[in-house]
Design a protein around this motif. Structure first.
Motif, PDB file in Angstrom:
ATOM      1  N   TYR A   1       0.836  -1.213   0.000  1.00 19.93           N
ATOM      2  CA  TYR A   1       0.000   0.000   0.000  1.00 19.93           C
ATOM      3  C   TYR A   1       0.867   1.258   0.000  1.00 19.93           C
ATOM      4  O   TYR A   1       0.654   2.175  -0.801  1.00 19.93           O
ATOM      5  CB  TYR A   1      -0.909  -0.043   1.228  1.00 19.93           C
ATOM      6  CG  TYR A   1      -1.498   1.266   1.663  1.00 19.93           C
ATOM      7  CD1 TYR A   1      -2.413   1.965   0.880  1.00 19.93           C
ATOM      8  CD2 TYR A   1      -1.152   1.815   2.905  1.00 19.93           C
ATOM      9  CE1 TYR A   1      -2.964   3.159   1.295  1.00 19.93           C
ATOM     10  CE2 TYR A   1      -1.703   3.005   3.341  1.00 19.93           C
ATOM     11  CZ  TYR A   1      -2.604   3.678   2.539  1.00 19.93           C
ATOM     12  OH  TYR A   1      -3.139   4.864   2.972  1.00 19.93           O
ATOM     13  N   GLU A   2       1.862   1.297   0.880  1.00 21.86           N
ATOM     14  CA  GLU A   2       2.724   2.478   0.962  1.00 21.86           C
ATOM     15  C   GLU A   2       3.516   2.668  -0.322  1.00 21.86           C
ATOM     16  O   GLU A   2       3.702   3.801  -0.793  1.00 21.86           O
ATOM     17  CB  GLU A   2       3.678   2.354   2.148  1.00 21.86           C
ATOM     18  CG  GLU A   2       2.999   2.381   3.516  1.00 21.86           C
ATOM     19  CD  GLU A   2       2.359   3.726   3.841  1.00 21.86           C
ATOM     20  OE1 GLU A   2       2.721   4.738   3.186  1.00 21.86           O
ATOM     21  OE2 GLU A   2       1.490   3.766   4.734  1.00 21.86           O
TER      22      GLU A   2
ATOM     23  N   LYS B   1       1.102   3.917  -3.088  1.00 17.34           N
ATOM     24  CA  LYS B   1       0.650   5.274  -2.759  1.00 17.34           C
ATOM     25  C   LYS B   1       1.714   6.308  -3.097  1.00 17.34           C
ATOM     26  O   LYS B   1       1.399   7.420  -3.549  1.00 17.34           O
ATOM     27  CB  LYS B   1       0.278   5.355  -1.275  1.00 17.34           C
ATOM     28  CG  LYS B   1      -0.357   6.687  -0.862  1.00 17.34           C
ATOM     29  CD  LYS B   1      -0.829   6.659   0.579  1.00 17.34           C
ATOM     30  CE  LYS B   1       0.327   6.524   1.554  1.00 17.34           C
ATOM     31  NZ  LYS B   1      -0.088   6.732   2.956  1.00 17.34           N
TER      32      LYS B   1
ATOM     33  N   PRO C   1      -0.943   8.288  -5.764  1.00 13.94           N
ATOM     34  CA  PRO C   1      -1.795   8.322  -4.568  1.00 13.94           C
ATOM     35  C   PRO C   1      -3.198   7.744  -4.767  1.00 13.94           C
ATOM     36  O   PRO C   1      -3.724   7.080  -3.875  1.00 13.94           O
ATOM     37  CB  PRO C   1      -1.848   9.813  -4.216  1.00 13.94           C
ATOM     38  CG  PRO C   1      -0.571  10.370  -4.759  1.00 13.94           C
ATOM     39  CD  PRO C   1      -0.335   9.610  -6.028  1.00 13.94           C
TER      40      PRO C   1
ATOM     41  N   GLY D   1      -2.819   4.079  -4.914  1.00 12.90           N
ATOM     42  CA  GLY D   1      -2.498   3.629  -3.570  1.00 12.90           C
ATOM     43  C   GLY D   1      -3.723   3.565  -2.680  1.00 12.90           C
ATOM     44  O   GLY D   1      -3.875   2.632  -1.877  1.00 12.90           O
ATOM     45  N   LEU D   2      -4.601   4.549  -2.818  1.00 10.55           N
ATOM     46  CA  LEU D   2      -5.837   4.541  -2.043  1.00 10.55           C
ATOM     47  C   LEU D   2      -6.675   3.311  -2.391  1.00 10.55           C
ATOM     48  O   LEU D   2      -7.219   2.638  -1.502  1.00 10.55           O
ATOM     49  CB  LEU D   2      -6.622   5.826  -2.317  1.00 10.55           C
ATOM     50  CG  LEU D   2      -7.991   5.973  -1.656  1.00 10.55           C
ATOM     51  CD1 LEU D   2      -7.902   5.831  -0.145  1.00 10.55           C
ATOM     52  CD2 LEU D   2      -8.609   7.331  -2.034  1.00 10.55           C
TER      53      LEU D   2
ATOM     54  N   TRP E   1      -7.273   8.057   5.195  1.00 11.08           N
ATOM     55  CA  TRP E   1      -7.812   8.309   3.860  1.00 11.08           C
ATOM     56  C   TRP E   1      -8.605   9.607   3.785  1.00 11.08           C
ATOM     57  O   TRP E   1      -8.794  10.145   2.689  1.00 11.08           O
ATOM     58  CB  TRP E   1      -8.707   7.150   3.429  1.00 11.08           C
ATOM     59  CG  TRP E   1      -7.976   5.845   3.318  1.00 11.08           C
ATOM     60  CD1 TRP E   1      -6.628   5.660   3.222  1.00 11.08           C
ATOM     61  CD2 TRP E   1      -8.558   4.543   3.327  1.00 11.08           C
ATOM     62  NE1 TRP E   1      -6.333   4.326   3.165  1.00 11.08           N
ATOM     63  CE2 TRP E   1      -7.489   3.610   3.226  1.00 11.08           C
ATOM     64  CE3 TRP E   1      -9.872   4.072   3.420  1.00 11.08           C
ATOM     65  CZ2 TRP E   1      -7.715   2.236   3.204  1.00 11.08           C
ATOM     66  CZ3 TRP E   1     -10.092   2.710   3.391  1.00 11.08           C
ATOM     67  CH2 TRP E   1      -9.018   1.798   3.282  1.00 11.08           C
TER      68      TRP E   1
ATOM     69  N   LEU F   1      -6.163  12.018   2.500  1.00  6.30           N
ATOM     70  CA  LEU F   1      -5.751  11.645   1.151  1.00  6.30           C
ATOM     71  C   LEU F   1      -6.853  11.946   0.136  1.00  6.30           C
ATOM     72  O   LEU F   1      -6.596  12.468  -0.956  1.00  6.30           O
ATOM     73  CB  LEU F   1      -5.388  10.153   1.119  1.00  6.30           C
ATOM     74  CG  LEU F   1      -4.869   9.590  -0.203  1.00  6.30           C
ATOM     75  CD1 LEU F   1      -3.685  10.396  -0.724  1.00  6.30           C
ATOM     76  CD2 LEU F   1      -4.492   8.120  -0.043  1.00  6.30           C
TER      77      LEU F   1
END
Length: 276
Positions: A90-91, A94, A98, A101-102, A145, A148
């Motif tokens: 995930y990191e 992201k 982004p 990644g979300l 989130w 984000l």
């Protein structure tokens, strides 16, 4: 790893990241006169392609269960390891994109929540002693989130539309994951029929299920058909004897020596006519 048995004395093994790359290649064909291509299409495809990127190291090392004396299939992975692998992936995604990644983060948390209710038939088995840890992880990620999403939201559109499109993309990630699992865990002669979804044809439509059925020759009929044209896709896998291995070193050696093999599948519409 996807590990399946087909009554021929072998374990068929597909690496998690190979599965996600294959799914991402198919995702890029999404959309036709019936099915809209979603907004943030490239990010959606990247999320599908890299949703299992956090599993690269574990697949290379080969997780081993000393009780079964065999490699560990993905649904039997220790929950803390599962969280760690997906968290790293995930990191990584992201940082690259982004929005993608979300979507990967939502896919990750969805594995502990019946895919946020999208697929009530599935959720990762959570031991009672880890339930509060997983609950905290789910809550904390969703709090993360909020910021984000505010960064990604184009304020020229209603926030509700942004959220609806995000969840549509999440649903498509799940559908592509399930479709890839089908080809990763069957042989070419399969005629098994499953249903996946629901999937929306457009942002405002109701979701409907897609029937997936092998034809016994590597052809798979999808009804309704969501791609621009029939799609050929290749699955990478290895076979090792379905045996009890004395140690991690033994199974690792057999895995290292196993030849990489390839199966080519073809997704086609029910009516056999090309999508124009």
């Amino acid at each position: 790893m996807f590990i399946t048995k087909h009554n021929d004395g072998f374990l068929y093994i597909v690496n998690q990241y190979d599965h996600s790359i294959q799914a991402g290649e198919v995702a890029r064909h999404w959309g036709n006169e019936q099915f809209d291509s979603p907004e943030h299409f490239d990010s959606f495809c990247l999320a599908v392609e890299k949703h299992d990127i956090g599993w690269i190291d574990s697949d290379a090392k080969v997780l081993f269960n000393p009780d079964t004396c065999q490699p560990v299939p993905f649904l039997k992975v220790n929950l803390l390891q599962h969280v760690d692998f997906y968290g790293k992936g995930y990191e990584k995604v992201k940082e690259e994109d982004p929005y993608a990644g979300l979507l990967v983060g939502m896919h990750w948390m969805g594995l502990y929540t019946s895919r946020f209710g999208y697929d009530p038939s599935f959720t990762f088995n959570i031991p009672e002693e880890l339930a509060s840890f997983i609950d905290d992880t789910i809550v904390n990620k969703q709090k993360e989130w909020v910021d984000l999403k505010m960064q990604l939201w184009n304020r020229s559109m209603p926030k509700s539309k942004f959220e609806d499109q995000l969840w549509l993309n999440y649903e498509l990630v799940q559908l592509m994951d399930r479709l890839s699992q089908y080809v990763s865990m069957h042989k070419l002669d399969t005629k098994e029929e499953i249903t996946i979804g629901p999937v929306r044809k457009s942002i405002n439509s109701e979701g409907e299920m897609i029937t997936v059925q092998g034809q016994g020759d590597g052809t798979i009929v999808l009804d309704p058909f969501p791609f621009k044209t029939p799609v050929e896709t290749t699955v990478r896998f290895r076979k090792i004897p379905d045996a009890r291995y004395e140690s991690h070193a033994d199974v690792y050696k057999v895995m290292e020596e196993a030849e990489m093999e390839f199966i080519t599948w073809k997704f086609v519409p029910k009516n056999k006519e090309l999508i124009k």
